[in-house]
Design a protein around this motif. Structure first.
Motif: not given
Lengths: 250, 467
Positions: B265-268, B272-279, B282-297
Motif C-alpha cells: 500500500i505504501r509503495g503504491i 502516486a506521489l513521485l511521478k505524474e500519471g494519467s487519471a 491514479y485510479r488503478a493505484m487507488a483500486t489496488s490500495t482499496v483491494e489491499e486494504c480490504d484484504n487487511l481488514i
C-alpha cells in the motif's frame, strides 16, 4: 431551509452546496471526531447531493441533533464530552425520530445490539467502504419516508417484476436462476449506486462475511452473460476495488 | 521458613496444624491417664474392702469360738500395736454404747452404725468411704454384726495406696510435660515438612512471575497430595507456556501478514506521489490500495473472530434453522466457481433438517470447508458434502478428490497461518480452517480430517442437535 444555526459551534461546518438539480436536498448530521474520516465522508456525501453538517464534539452534536430537523444522522460512538449512545438515547427521549446510523470500531454482536437498543437504526463498523455508508444512509431515508416498493423495477430497457419474477430486456424474456434474480433485484433497487461485494453477500446471500474466493464476481459474470452479452448497451459495470453498479450509460 | 515473609504466625497453616496436633495429643494423653488412674484407684479400693472383710470375718469367727472376751482381747491387741493412725477397731452395742475401741483420736467423729442401717443390707454389712480431717487421703470403713446385739466397725486408710498413686501422678505429670513439648515439636516438624513442599510450589510460582517461565516444581519425595498439586501446577504451566509460544508465533505471523500488504500500500501511494500519471494510472493505484486494504481488514477481522470464538467471549446465538437449506445455499454460492473449474459439487442432504445453533457461524464453517476443498481440488474433480444423522448427532462430511494433505502437515492444518508449503503461493492467509475449528468448538462440536496424498481429504464436523 429557514433554520438559524449557531455559528459559534466548534468544528461545525454547514455544507448546503453540491446538491443535484431537481432532487430534494437531504440534510445529514455527521458527528465524528476523527477529522480525516469526517472529511472523506463529508466530501462523498456532498457529491451525492447531501447537505452535511459536521461536528466533532458530542455536546455540539447533541444540541444540533435535538434542535435541527435532519433527514438522517451519522454518529460515531466514541466522542469527546458526550458519547454517541447518550446522544441517541437523548434524541429518542426527546422524540426526535431522525434515523441514525452508528459508526463504530467496536465489532462485537453485543455492541451492535446495545447500539440498536439505544434507538439507532443501523450500525456500520469501521473501517467501512464509503459506498456501503452511502447505501445504508439512503436505505434509512427510504425507510423513514415510507416509500412504497414498486412491483416492477426498470432501468433503461431492463424490467424486473418482483411478483411474477420475470425479467425482460428489450421485450425479450431472460431466464434467471433464483440467486441471479435476487442479485439483479438488489442491483436494480440500488441502480446508479455502487454496491460492494460485502453488501451483496449480506443482502443477496444473507452472509455477513466475504469468502476469499470471489463468489460475487463469479455470479456477476453469469448475470452479465444473460443481461448484457447480447445487447449493445451494457448495464452492469464493475468499479474496480469498490464494487458493482447497474446503471444506464453515463 | 515463614518468618522472612512477616506473615501473621497465628494465621499460618503451620501454626494451626501444630496447635491442632498438640491439642489432640494432650486430650488423648489426659484421657488415657484418667482411665488408668481410675482403674488403679478402684482396684486399690477393692483390695482394701477385701482386707476389711477378712478382718471382720476373723472377728465373727473369734466371737463364735471364744465369745465376747475373745473379741475384746483382739481389740486390745490391736490397740497395743499403736497403728491407730492407719486403722481402728471398734465394738459397740446396738444401743450405741462403745464396748471396746482402739485409739480413735486421729479419726474424728465417726458415728456408730445403727441396727436399722445394717438391717437394710442383705448381708448386714456396710462399706463406707470416710473423709479424714487434716489428711490428703480417704479411708474405708466396714461395719458388720459379729454377734447378738453387737456391731463391729473396722476402718483402714488408703495411705499405702496413696503413696504409689502419688508416685504415679508425679510420674505422669513429668511425662506429660515432656510429651507436650515433644508433640509440639513433632507436629511442627511434620506440618513444616509438608508445608515446605508447598512453599516450594509458591517459590516456583514467584520465580515464574519474575519471568523465569521455564521453571517447574521439582517432584521428588513429597507427600502424595503435594505431589499432585505440583503435577497440576506443572501441567498448567506447560499449557500456559504452549499458549504463550503459539501467541508469539501468531504475532510473528500477523506482523508478517500485515507488513507485506502495508508495504504494498505504501509503495503504491508513494508511486502516486513521485511521478505524474494519467487519471487512469491514479485510479488503478487507488483500486489496488482499496483491494489491499480490504484484504487487511478481512485478515484482522478473521483473526479477531478466531480469538473471540476460542476465548468464547461472545456466546453463540441459538436459533433453529434448516441445516439442509444452509448446505444447499452454500453449494449454490460456490457453483459458479466449481463450474469454472469443472468440479462437480454435490450436496447430499435430507430435507429438511432442523438444527439448533448459531446459523451465521455454521454458514461460515461450511463455506470455509467447501472453499478449502475447491482450492485444493484440481479440474474435473469431485466434492461431495453429505450429512449423517445418528440419534441426536449430526455429522457433515466435506469430501474432495483433491491433492490431499501429507502426514507431516495433517496435525497442523488447523493452526493459524499454517499453510502447507505447496500452498504458500496460493492466496489466502491460512486462517480458513482455524476459523472453522474455532467456530465448531465454540458450538461444542468436533472437527476431524482424514486425508491421503493425491487422493483427497475428508473433513468431518459433528454436532449435537438439540432441535
Amino acid at each position: 431551509m429557514g433554520l438559524i444555526h449557531d455559528g459559534k459551534l466548534q468544528g461545525c461546518d454547514f455544507g448546503v452546496t453540491g446538491c443535484h438539480a431537481g432532487t430534494n436536498i437531504m440534510r445529514l448530521l455527521l458527528i465524528e471526531d476523527d477529522e480525516k474520516i469526517a472529511l472523506f465522508v463529508k466530501t462523498g456525501l456532498k457529491e451525492d447531493g447531501f447537505a452535511v453538517d459536521h461536528v466533532t464534539s458530542g455536546a455540539d452534536g447533541l444540541q444540533l441533533a435535538t434542535t435541527v430537523p435532519y433527514d438522517v444522522a451519522v454518529i460515531d460512538l466514541m466522542l469527546p464530552e458526550v458519547d454517541g449512545l447518550t446522544i441517541i438515547r437523548e434524541m429518542r427521549n426527546r422524540s426526535v425520530n431522525t434515523p441514525v446510523l452508528i459508526l463504530s470500531a467496536k465489532r462485537s454482536t453485543e455492541e451492535r445490539i446495545e447500539g440498536l437498543r439505544a434507538g439507532s437504526d443501523d450500525y456500520l463498523i469501521k473501517p467501512f467502504s464509503f459506498s456501503e455508508l452511502l447505501a445504508r444512509v439512503q436505505a434509512l431515508i427510504r425507510r423513514s419516508t415510507l416509500a412504497v416498493a414498486p412491483t416492477e423495477l426498470k432501468v433503461a430497457d431492463l424490467t424486473l417484476n418482483i411478483h411474477t419474477r420475470k425479467v425482460h430486456r428489450d421485450g425479450h424474456e431472460i431466464c434467471l436462476q433464483p440467486l441471479e434474480f435476487s442479485l439483479l433485484e438488489y442491483l436494480m433497487r440500488n441502480s446508479g449506486r455502487i454496491v460492494s461485494k460485502t453488501m451483496i453477500m449480506e443482502h443477496v446471500w444473507d452472509y455477513n462475511f466475504n469468502p476469499r474466493t470471489n463468489v460475487v464476481e463469479a455470479r456477476i459474470c453469469c448475470l452479465r452473460d444473460k443481461i448484457d452479452k447480447d445487447f449493445d448497451t451494457k448495464l452492469i459495470y464493475t468499479v474496480r476495488g469498490v464494487g458493482y453498479v447497474l446503471k444506464e450509460k453515463d | 521458613m515463614f518468618s522472612k515473609k512477616k506473615t501473621n504466625l497465628k494465621n499460618t497453616l503451620l501454626f494451626r496444624l501444630t496447635l491442632l496436633y498438640a491439642l489432640i495429643f494432650i486430650c488423648s494423653t489426659i484421657t488415657t491417664f484418667l482411665i488408668f488412674y481410675y482403674r488403679i484407684y478402684s482396684v486399690t479400693m477393692e483390695n482394701v474392702d477385701l482386707d476389711l472383710l477378712s478382718e471382720i470375718t476373723a472377728y465373727q469367727k473369734r466371737h463364735a469360738d471364744r465369745g465376747l472376751d475373745g473379741v475384746l482381747f483382739g481389740i486390745r491387741e490391736e490397740a497395743e500395736e499403736a497403728a491407730s493412725k492407719f486403722e481402728f477397731y471398734r465394738l459397740a452395742a446396738f444401743d450405741g454404747d462403745i464396748l471396746a475401741a482402739t485409739d480413735m483420736s486421729a479419726w474424728g467423729d465417726i458415728a456408730v452404725t445403727t441396727r436399722d442401717q445394717l438391717d437394710l443390707q442383705p448381708e448386714k454389712r456396710i462399706y463406707q468411704t470416710i473423709k479424714l480431717p487434716g489428711r490428703s487421703y480417704d479411708a474405708r470403713m466396714l461395719s458388720a454384726v459379729i454377734g447378738p446385739g453387737m456391731v463391729m466397725q473396722i476402718g483402714e486408710t488408703f495411705e499405702d495406696a496413696e503413696e504409689y498413686l502419688q508416685v504415679f501422678r508425679d510420674l505422669f505429670l513429668t511425662l506429660f510435660l515432656v510429651l507436650i513439648v515433644v508433640s509440639i515439636g513433632i507436629g511442627w516438624l511434620v506440618a513444616g515438612r509438608a508445608l515446605s513442599d508447598m512453599e516450594e510450589v509458591t517459590k516456583t510460582a514467584e520465580e515464574i512471575t519474575r519471568g523465569d517461565y521455564d521453571r517447574r516444581v521439582q517432584l521428588t519425595d513429597q507427600f502424595e497430595e503435594i505431589k499432585r498439586l505440583g503435577e497440576a501446577f506443572n501441567k498448567m504451566l506447560d499449557r500456559i507456556q504452549q499458549l504463550l509460544r503459539s501467541m508469539k508465533e501468531i504475532n510473528d505471523n500477523i506482523a508478517h501478514d500485515l507488513r507485506s500488504p502495508l508495504t504494498r500500500i505504501r509503495g503504491i501511494a508513494e508511486m502516486a506521489l513521485l511521478k505524474e500519471g494519467s487519471a487512469d494510472d491514479y485510479r488503478a493505484m487507488a483500486t489496488s490500495t482499496v483491494e489491499e486494504c480490504d484484504n487487511l481488514i478481512d485478515l484482522i477481522n478473521t483473526m479477531l473472530d478466531i480469538t473471540e470464538a476460542e476465548a468464547r467471549v461472545n456466546s453463540c446465538l441459538e436459533e433453529t434453522f434448516d441445516l439442509a437449506d444452509l448446505l444447499r445455499q452454500a453449494g449454490e454460492l460456490f457453483s459458479p466457481i466449481s463450474d469454472a473449474k469443472q468440479i462437480r459439487l454435490e450436496i447430499d442432504t435430507p430435507r429438511p433438517l432442523p438444527f439448533m445453533g448459531d446459523r451465521k457461524k455454521m454458514q461460515r464453517i461450511v463455506t470455509n470447508l467447501i472453499e478449502n476443498a475447491i482450492k485444493y481440488t484440481p479440474e474435473s474433480g469431485l466434492i461431495s458434502v453429505s450429512v449423517n444423522v445418528h440419534d441426536d448427532m449430526v455429522q457433515i462430511a466435506v469430501k474432495d478428490t483433491g491433492t490431499g494433505i501429507s502426514e507431516t502437515d495433517l496435525p497442523r492444518i488447523f493452526e493459524r497461518f499454517y499453510r502447507c508449503d505447496r500452498s504458500r503461493s496460493q492466496s489466502g492467509a491460512g486462517l480458513g480452517l482455524s476459523l472453522a475449528r474455532a467456530y465448531t468448538r465454540s458450538m461444542n462440536g468436533t472437527i476431524h480430517v482424514m486425508s491421503a496424498l493425491n487422493q483427497g481429504s475428508t473433513f468431518i464436523i459433528t454436532f449435537k442437535n438439540r432441535a
